[in-house]
Design a protein around this motif. Structure first.
Motif, PDB file in Angstrom:
ATOM      1  N   UNK A  16     -14.750 -19.573  49.374  1.00 49.72           N
ATOM      2  CA  UNK A  16     -13.508 -20.210  49.790  1.00 49.72           C
ATOM      3  C   UNK A  16     -12.309 -19.313  49.504  1.00 49.72           C
ATOM      4  N   UNK A  17     -12.277 -18.689  48.341  1.00 50.10           N
ATOM      5  CA  UNK A  17     -11.185 -17.758  48.015  1.00 50.10           C
ATOM      6  C   UNK A  17     -11.137 -16.621  49.026  1.00 50.10           C
ATOM      7  N   UNK A  55      -6.314 -20.717  41.309  1.00 49.26           N
ATOM      8  CA  UNK A  55      -7.770 -20.772  41.263  1.00 49.26           C
ATOM      9  C   UNK A  55      -8.233 -22.167  40.852  1.00 49.26           C
ATOM     10  N   UNK A  56      -7.497 -22.801  39.955  1.00 51.59           N
ATOM     11  CA  UNK A  56      -7.843 -24.152  39.515  1.00 51.59           C
ATOM     12  C   UNK A  56      -7.745 -25.135  40.675  1.00 51.59           C
ATOM     13  N   UNK A  57      -6.738 -24.976  41.525  1.00 53.40           N
ATOM     14  CA  UNK A  57      -6.601 -25.833  42.702  1.00 53.40           C
ATOM     15  C   UNK A  57      -7.825 -25.714  43.603  1.00 53.40           C
ATOM     16  N   UNK A  58      -8.236 -24.490  43.859  1.00 57.96           N
ATOM     17  CA  UNK A  58      -9.396 -24.256  44.733  1.00 57.96           C
ATOM     18  C   UNK A  58     -10.664 -24.781  44.067  1.00 57.96           C
ATOM     19  N   UNK A 101     -10.123 -28.823  50.858  1.00 59.38           N
ATOM     20  CA  UNK A 101      -8.859 -28.071  50.887  1.00 59.38           C
ATOM     21  C   UNK A 101      -7.825 -28.779  51.757  1.00 59.38           C
ATOM     22  N   UNK A 102      -8.290 -29.331  52.875  1.00 66.95           N
ATOM     23  CA  UNK A 102      -7.391 -30.075  53.767  1.00 66.95           C
ATOM     24  C   UNK A 102      -6.865 -31.323  53.056  1.00 66.95           C
TER      25      UNK A 102
END
Length: 154
Positions: A10-11, A74-77, A47-48
């Motif tokens: 994802x990153x 990174x924590x959000x992802x 993510x959406x």
């Protein structure tokens, strides 16, 4: 044990999206990540829901960033992709009645919890912009999703 690569994939995709000149389809992202478009749609759903990406329908549609990389950590992802395991499970429960196993498990569990807390704290301090600084990632579609600039009034 199979390695969970949701976060790194994802990153990778999000940073490429920042360098794209327009929306990237699930098919384009899947080809880039070596997976199936359904997997991309599943990953990007979280993510959406968090407001980091959006999908544009129709001809020329696809996925675009809806937040700048400076605002995504990174924590959000990690949270958006379902909080995959950070470490392999070191604790064995083959003999739960064994005092030695219980003592070992208590120590390992405590150490893993401390390591996880430290890693998540670090994730919260690192933005995707920090990851992407210092290089220009080529996008598979060579498109960039940016708002048109307003002409300057001189």
């Amino acid at each position: 044990m199979r390695v969970d690569s949701r976060m790194s994939r994802t990153l990778h995709a999000l940073i490429h999206m920042d360098h794209a000149e327009g929306p990237l389809t699930s098919e384009t992202l899947a080809e880039m990540l070596g997976t199936n478009p359904v997997v991309v749609r599943r990953l990007f759903g979280g993510l959406r829901d968090c407001g980091y990406v959006q999908s544009e329908k129709g001809h020329g549609g696809g996925w675009v960033l809806s937040a700048p990389l400076e605002k995504i950590t990174l924590l959000d992802v990690y949270r958006a992709v379902g909080e995959p395991p950070l470490f392999s499970d070191l604790v064995s429960e083959d003999h739960p009645e064994c005092q030695v196993e219980r003592a070992v498990n208590a120590h390992l569990s405590g150490a893993l919890k401390e390591a996880e807390d430290a890693l998540l704290a670090r994730f919260g301090r690192v933005t995707l912009a920090m990851l992407s600084s210092g290089f220009h990632a080529p996008s598979p579609a060579k498109r960039k999703a940016r708002k048109p600039r307003q002409p300057r009034e001189d």
